[in-house]
Design an enzyme around this catalytic site. Structure first.
Site, PDB file in Angstrom:
ATOM      1  N   PRO A 286      42.559  -9.891  36.394  1.00 43.08           N
ATOM      2  CG  PRO A 286      44.454 -11.246  36.484  1.00 43.08           C
ATOM      3  CD  PRO A 286      43.077 -11.168  35.915  1.00 43.08           C
ATOM      4  CG  HIS A 287      42.674  -4.641  37.115  1.00 47.00           C
ATOM      5  ND1 HIS A 287      41.763  -5.662  37.000  1.00 47.00           N
ATOM      6  CD2 HIS A 287      42.050  -3.661  37.791  1.00 47.00           C
ATOM      7  CE1 HIS A 287      40.642  -5.299  37.591  1.00 47.00           C
ATOM      8  NE2 HIS A 287      40.785  -4.102  38.096  1.00 47.00           N
TER       9      HIS A 287
END
Lengths: 156, 85
Positions: free
Chosen positions: A66-67
């Protein structure tokens, strides 16, 4: 580079996620990242969630990346969270996620840190042994040492 | 064998989302497809390999397509790149 981004304090193991829901997992991740960085939990959660809405960061092999890309970010960092029970992340290979490697990076970055980090991580994650090791390491000290060693090899 | 060069126009380079779509597109092809930069080469059907290339904006890479449907597949990959990257 990796040493500046990943710290012992940003590794979270044996995390229990209520209902094994992806949303709850992102919430917990945001909470931990907020504690570490002083960034508002809400801001982090919104950024992580927005990215997941575009499409899942469950890139296969039980790993998600995830970013959160944030506007005003002084210190980018990487957090690792390993779950007690795997989470349905709507991954591209349909596999549930055991471990996330979260990137908190600046939005407009001329150095392209984000791409550099993701590509060097990916080179490691292409190797199944690496995935096995990071999902099996017993404590955060060991996990931290292993990743730093491997990623520094990478930089050579 | 078909081969062509492509220069990434996306300001963020070949990052995760388009890399994922590119891999999907490659997986729909029967041909063996690889992407090579000046430094490394990757199987276009493996996401971590493709992302591992870390192709930046403005960087050139070579796409190689091999197989009985290579003409169609090569056109398909080229069209995808032009539309997305």
């Amino acid at each position: 580079m990796i040493k500046d981004l990943l710290k012992m304090e940003t590794i979270f193991l044996d995390i229990e996620v209520p209902g094994q829901k992806k949303k709850s997992a992102l919430k917990l991740l945001s909470e931990k990242c907020a504690d570490y960085s002083g960034i508002e939990e809400r801001t982090l959660f919104k950024a992580f969630e927005q990215r997941e809405k575009i499409d899942s960061t469950g890139f296969g092999g039980g790993i998600a990346i995830p970013h959160a890309k944030l506007d005003k970010l002084e210190k980018p960092f990487i957090a690792i969270m390993r779950f007690k029970e795997p989470i349905d992340w709507k991954s591209i290979d349909g596999q549930p996620v055991k471990l996330v490697i979260a990137l908190v990076m600046p939005k407009n970055d001329k150095n392209n840190t984000h791409l550099k980090v993701i590509s060097s991580l990916s080179r490691k994650l292409a190797n199944e042994e690496f995935i096995q090791e990071i999902t099996a390491k017993e404590n955060r000290g060991e996990l931290y040492k292993f990743i730093i060693e491997k990623m520094e090899e990478n930089a050579k | 064998m078909r081969q062509f060069d492509y220069v990434i126009k996306d300001p963020e380079g070949l990052h995760a989302r388009p890399a994922g779509l590119l891999v999907q597109c490659a997986k729909e092809c029967t041909s063996k497809i690889s992407i090579s930069t000046s430094q490394a080469s990757a199987d276009a059907k493996k996401l971590f390999k493709v992302m591992g290339l870390g192709v930046a904006s403005g960087e050139k890479f070579t796409v190689t397509v091999e197989g009985k449907d290579e003409a169609v597949d090569s056109d398909k990959i080229r069209a995808f790149l032009e539309a997305n990257l």
